[in-house]
Design a protein around this motif. Structure first.
Motif, mmCIF file in Angstrom:
data_model
loop_
_atom_site.group_PDB
_atom_site.id
_atom_site.type_symbol
_atom_site.label_atom_id
_atom_site.label_comp_id
_atom_site.label_asym_id
_atom_site.label_seq_id
_atom_site.Cartn_x
_atom_site.Cartn_y
_atom_site.Cartn_z
ATOM 1 N N LEU A 83 97.288 156.934 29.399
ATOM 2 C CA LEU A 83 97.523 155.808 28.507
ATOM 3 C C LEU A 83 97.219 154.481 29.199
ATOM 4 C CD1 LEU A 83 100.899 156.643 26.700
ATOM 5 C CD2 LEU A 83 98.620 156.620 25.694
ATOM 6 N N VAL A 84 97.527 154.423 30.497
ATOM 7 C CA VAL A 84 97.363 153.180 31.264
ATOM 8 C C VAL A 84 96.857 153.527 32.659
ATOM 9 C CG1 VAL A 84 99.173 151.954 30.007
ATOM 10 C CG2 VAL A 84 99.770 153.294 32.041
ATOM 11 N N ASP A 85 96.376 152.508 33.369
ATOM 12 C CA ASP A 85 95.994 152.694 34.760
ATOM 13 C C ASP A 85 97.242 152.888 35.616
ATOM 14 O OD1 ASP A 85 93.316 152.385 34.160
ATOM 15 O OD2 ASP A 85 93.340 150.210 34.503
ATOM 16 N N ARG B 94 102.072 156.421 36.319
ATOM 17 C CA ARG B 94 101.342 156.096 35.090
ATOM 18 C C ARG B 94 101.785 157.054 33.994
ATOM 19 N NH1 ARG B 94 95.234 157.940 36.714
ATOM 20 N NH2 ARG B 94 95.439 160.187 36.437
ATOM 21 N N TRP B 95 101.493 156.680 32.776
ATOM 22 C CA TRP B 95 101.825 157.524 31.632
ATOM 23 C C TRP B 95 100.558 158.147 31.057
ATOM 24 C CZ3 TRP B 95 104.823 153.186 32.552
ATOM 25 C CH2 TRP B 95 106.209 153.374 32.512
ATOM 26 N N ARG B 96 100.686 159.383 30.613
ATOM 27 C CA ARG B 96 99.597 160.090 29.935
ATOM 28 C C ARG B 96 99.993 160.335 28.482
ATOM 29 N NH1 ARG B 96 99.895 165.267 32.171
ATOM 30 N NH2 ARG B 96 101.991 164.624 32.795
ATOM 31 N N LEU C 148 105.072 160.792 31.802
ATOM 32 C CA LEU C 148 105.096 160.073 33.076
ATOM 33 C C LEU C 148 104.713 160.978 34.245
ATOM 34 C CD1 LEU C 148 105.899 157.433 34.595
ATOM 35 C CD2 LEU C 148 108.203 158.416 34.794
ATOM 36 N N THR C 149 103.804 160.488 35.083
ATOM 37 C CA THR C 149 103.503 161.106 36.373
ATOM 38 C C THR C 149 103.821 160.077 37.442
ATOM 39 O OG1 THR C 149 101.717 162.463 35.468
ATOM 40 C CG2 THR C 149 101.751 162.149 37.845
ATOM 41 N N ALA D 20 101.446 148.181 27.565
ATOM 42 C CA ALA D 20 102.896 148.214 27.400
ATOM 43 C C ALA D 20 103.277 148.735 26.021
ATOM 44 C CB ALA D 20 103.467 146.813 27.622
ATOM 45 N N ALA D 21 102.564 148.275 25.001
ATOM 46 C CA ALA D 21 102.865 148.721 23.633
ATOM 47 C C ALA D 21 102.622 150.219 23.489
ATOM 48 C CB ALA D 21 102.018 147.941 22.638
ATOM 49 N N ALA D 22 101.535 150.719 24.113
ATOM 50 C CA ALA D 22 101.222 152.147 24.022
ATOM 51 C C ALA D 22 102.299 152.989 24.706
ATOM 52 C CB ALA D 22 99.859 152.417 24.652
ATOM 53 N N VAL D 23 102.759 152.514 25.870
ATOM 54 C CA VAL D 23 103.788 153.250 26.600
ATOM 55 C C VAL D 23 105.093 153.286 25.807
ATOM 56 C CG1 VAL D 23 105.288 153.164 28.635
ATOM 57 C CG2 VAL D 23 102.821 152.856 28.892
ATOM 58 N N ILE D 24 105.503 152.146 25.291
ATOM 59 C CA ILE D 24 106.771 152.085 24.566
ATOM 60 C C ILE D 24 106.697 152.886 23.265
ATOM 61 C CG2 ILE D 24 108.339 150.529 23.340
ATOM 62 C CD1 ILE D 24 107.733 148.482 25.572
ATOM 63 N N HIS D 25 105.534 152.852 22.608
ATOM 64 C CA HIS D 25 105.365 153.666 21.399
ATOM 65 C C HIS D 25 105.553 155.142 21.719
ATOM 66 C CE1 HIS D 25 103.836 155.018 17.548
ATOM 67 N NE2 HIS D 25 102.947 155.771 18.177
ATOM 68 N N GLN D 26 104.990 155.589 22.832
ATOM 69 C CA GLN D 26 105.126 157.001 23.198
ATOM 70 C C GLN D 26 106.579 157.336 23.531
ATOM 71 O OE1 GLN D 26 102.129 159.492 25.229
ATOM 72 N NE2 GLN D 26 103.427 159.273 27.040
ATOM 73 N N ILE D 27 107.262 156.431 24.227
ATOM 74 C CA ILE D 27 108.665 156.665 24.560
ATOM 75 C C ILE D 27 109.517 156.732 23.298
ATOM 76 C CG2 ILE D 27 110.688 155.677 25.701
ATOM 77 C CD1 ILE D 27 108.781 154.529 27.811
#
Length: 387
Positions: A241-243, A263-265, A324-325, A373-380
């Protein structure tokens, strides 16, 4: 009580002397006499060479599984001192290889224990039918042989040397080990961890046991924990999702330094690897602090941006793991491990220090990368909705 029990006295007590105790109960020193114990044997011999590289006295370590069932560990450092006291007050060659715990390093942040036992090469010598040592030091090449923990030949000057370094080789005693097969994959995994966690380490592993099928790997990762996260995700079909976010930070409150990367996948799976002084841990205060800091930063950002309603609860540490990795590594001057297996870090200061550093770095990243940030929070949030 029968008559035999009544006759029990000091004469029934068995006293094991010298290396007899190690050879009688090898599992107490290297964990087992199976493949796992053999792996520890290699790591205990490799310890000294790895620390020579990390101290800047050597450039690389070469480990070879030989065709005759032995293991050879070589480095290009200054060479083990051959005199009794050692050049800097440490043990000389024969003391290092024949005395219990002689030269076993302290476990401060600057020292690496490749194995998990920390018993030193003398124990490996005691459990080997043969060990050889070659030291190239100050233009002279020295050699000595050992058997089952004691010197079999005197230390002998055998020629000149154009380069410096030390080569130790050993052959496990078949009277002790049921299985005599070293695991190339197991050694590669541990050496790869050490290379990821210690930027200056250059270590190679070569397998010559099967003619025509030799294989070799060289392990050196200047990117440290960032490279480690990339490696962990390499076989995953999920896209990132992010670097990768990575940082190093020293905190005198915990007496050490931390290196963190994550990072998040685009998947629900979580993988967090934690280490203390280059030892793999199953958790502990550093791992708890990492999750605390992640949850605090993500919750604060989500509320600021209106991505989390006022009535919604904070993200707890268990919520932020979807996709999360992460690699969390601390190196402490005085690590405190819980339990005999030393897999759980107990230093209380590490929790607050890691939590604060993670929260600060992640908060800055979220602020400067709004789309990610928006992509990570959406996934969470999606993950929380599935719970």
């Amino acid at each position: 009580m029968n008559a035999e029990d009544a006759r029990y006295d000091a004469g029934h007590i068995q006293v094991l002397e010298g290396w007899e105790a190690v050879r009688k109960r090898p599992g107490m020193y290297i964990g087992s006499t199976s493949e796992r114990g053999l792996l520890h044997m290699v790591l205990e011999v490799t310890d000294r060479a790895v620390n020579e590289v990390l101290a800047g006295r050597a450039a690389s370590v070469d480990v070879t599984l030989t065709s005759d069932g032995g293991v050879r560990v070589a480095d290009d450092g200054p060479g083990i001192p051959i005199d009794e006291a050692g050049a800097a007050g440490g043990p000389g060659l024969e003391a290092l290889l024949t005395r219990m715990q002689a030269g076993v390093v302290a476990e401060g942040r600057h020292d690496v224990t490749a194995g998990f036992c920390g018993v030193g090469p003398a124990v490996v010598n005691a459990l080997s039918c043969r060990m050889t040592a070659e030291v190239r030091r100050e233009g002279v090449r020295w050699a000595q042989e050992y058997a089952r923990g004691v010197a079999a030949t005197p230390l002998t000057r055998v020629g000149t040397a154009t380069r410096s370094g030390t080569t130790l080789a050993f052959w496990p005693d078949a009277d002790i080990f049921g299985a005599m097969e070293f695991s190339f994959d197991g050694l590669e995994e541990r050496f790869r961890e050490l290379a990821f966690l210690n930027h200056g380490l250059d270590i190679s592993l070569t397998d010559l046991r099967h003619p025509g099928e030799s294989r070799s790997v060289r392990l050196c990762f200047p990117g440290g924990a960032r490279d480690f996260v990339d490696f962990l995700d390499d076989r995953s079909a999920a896209s990132a999702l992010v670097d990768t976010v990575a940082f190093e930070h020293e905190d005198p409150r915990m007496g050490g330094v931390m290196e963190v990367a994550f990072r998040w996948r685009n998947c629900p799976d979580e993988r967090v690897e934690s280490f203390a002084n280059s030892r793999p841990t199953i958790g502990g205060t550093h791992a708890v602090g990492f999750r605390d800091g992640m949850a605090a930063a993500v919750t604060a950002y989500a509320r600021e941006q209106g991505l989390l309603a006022a009535t919604d609860p904070d993200f707890d540490a268990g919520r932020i793991g979807a996709g999360l990795t992460a690699v969390v590594s601390v190196k402490l001057d005085r690590p405190e491990f819980e339990g005999s297996t030393r897999g759980l870090l107990g230093n209380p200061e590490a929790r607050d220090c890691v939590a604060q550093a993670v929260q600060d770095h992640l908060a800055r990243w979220l602020k400067h990368h709004p789309e990610g940030a928006a992509a990570v929070i959406h996934q969470i949030v999606q993950g929380a909705g599935r719970d």
